[in-house]
Design a protein around this motif. Structure first.
Motif: not given
Length: 427
Positions: A123-144
């Motif tokens: 469900s696209d809407d299900f994933f959109a609930l908890w991903l960021d607004c770009r729906r990037v579904y992989s490891c983020a990079y917390y520079q800060n």
């Protein structure tokens, strides 16, 4: 039964995180404990005592037991019960043969398509609930460390583009393009001619809509396509493979990197970003954890150790230029996803159903715990296809455009942030 009850009471007393445990005809632990487990069958108590956490998770997903409490506390209990699920003994030759045969069977074209759609077309809407607004579904990079999830995902997209040294007019391929985050970022911010491929019908339709909304027709294309069906005559200056190797299968890994070598222009760059096994022998995690993920989340998913990825791409004619471990970044990403899902459980159940929500609650928090504890890892491997020309590049012998330093990855000014300010970022 009395022996089991005695063992259960002894186990509860030893755990670092207090739990209240109930089973048919008995209970142990303080009633106000931060973690509450309510078992309906005796065999569930036996699985718990034996550290078969995957079996306990399966019962929870099926609604056969209840777990209450903050997920960080729940996962601390699960990790203690599982001990270390890393299987460090090398597999026997016969086991290796069976694994490769199973991998070949699981990763035929039609099965790969079915397995990808099982997960990504929930469900696209299900994933959109908890991903960021770009729906990037992989490891983020917390520079800060103060970054929001959305900011850290944009930092990851920028980090990848800088590593690949994208330039206007270059042909860029994104294999397993997801909901188009990297594909569109590269086109909008770096002016590349971008092609993405995916096996997910929902993702393909979503990215096609974004291309039209942004007026990027002619510059960005998304195809519903297996990577093995890309025409061998197509060539790209830069290739990104983000979260794709996990779906390729160990039996197909060499063939995958051979295909990327063929698609890459001589002197071109490839970035492979993927989850890797914590065991050097690429053994599945024990305690039933790998089986849980394969049953409920990623059927057909297979992980190899980073050393096996490095061996494979090198054997296929690619030169490894840079390796970066982002393991704790993925732990933080998963906790941020978990927090977002926990804040909207009611809506999540409406969109995906109770069974899927139970599975994803354990998957997100459990995976975060696995990355924190080193049971899983996440590597970005940057590689080139050397062009054989000793004069190519800033340094003689580079044979590609890579400068053989990291200055371009961390240049100033600070990254622009366009999306999702103010999202919660801790649990």
């Amino acid at each position: 039964m009395n022996a089991l009850s005695h063992l259960a009471a002894s186990l509860v007393d030893r755990l670092a995180v207090p739990i209240a445990l109930e089973w048919p005809g008995g209970r142990a632990g303080p009633a106000n404990a931060p973690v509450q487990l309510k078992l309906r069958e005796w065999h569930q108590l036996a699985a718990l005592l034996m550290g078969r956490i995957g079996s306990v998770g399966n019962a929870y997903v099926r609604g056969e037991l209840d777990i209450e409490g903050r997920l960080r506390d729940v996962m601390d209990v699960a990790a203690e019960l599982a001990h270390s699920p890393l299987q460090t003994a090398p597999p026997t030759p016969w086991t290796r043969v069976l694994r490769r045969a199973r991998s070949r069977r699981l990763h035929q074209r039609h099965r790969d398509a079915e397995q990808v759609r099982f997960h990504y077309d929930l469900s696209d809407d299900f994933f959109a609930l908890w991903l960021d607004c770009r729906r990037v579904y992989s490891c983020a990079y917390y520079q800060n460390p103060a970054m929001t999830l959305a900011q850290a995902q944009e930092a990851k997209l920028e980090h990848i583009c800088r590593k690949l040294q994208l330039q206007p007019g270059q042909r860029f391929l994104d294999i397993g393009a997801g909901w188009g985050g990297l594909l569109l970022w590269a086109a909008e911010h770096y002016g590349v001619q971008a092609l993405g491929i995916t096996l997910s019908r929902d993702q393909h339709a979503h990215v096609q809509r974004l291309i039209e909304q942004k007026g990027l027709q002619g510059r960005v294309e998304i195809r519903l396509l297996d990577y093995r069906d890309l025409p061998p005559t197509e060539r790209f200056h830069r290739i990104a493979s983000i979260g794709m190797c996990e779906h390729v299968g160990m039996a197909n890994l060499d063939g995958y990197f051979v295909q990327l070598w063929q698609l890459l222009e001589p002197g071109g760059l490839l970035l492979n970003h993927s989850i890797t096994a914590g065991s050097v022998h690429s053994n599945p995690m024990g305690a039933g954890l790998s089986e849980f993920i394969e049953t409920h989340i990623f059927p057909g998913g297979e992980l190899v150790h980073v050393s096996e990825q490095a061996r494979s791409l090198s054997a296929c004619g690619l030169e490894l230029l840079d390796a970066e471990n982002l393991r704790p970044h993925y732990a933080r990403t998963l906790w941020d996803w978990s927090l977002a899902l926990e804040s909207q459980l009611g809506r999540a159940r409406e969109l995906a159903g109770e069974t899927a929500v139970r599975a994803y609650r354990l998957y997100l928090a459990g995976s975060a715990t696995a990355f924190e504890r080193g049971w899983l890892s996440l590597y970005q491997l940057l590689a080139s296809r050397p062009d054989g020309n000793l004069g190519t590049g800033e340094l003689r012998g580079a044979q590609c455009g890579y400068p053989f330093n990291r200055a371009h990855m961390y240049r100033e000014p600070p990254l622009p942030m366009f999306c999702g300010a103010g999202q919660a970022t801790s649990v």
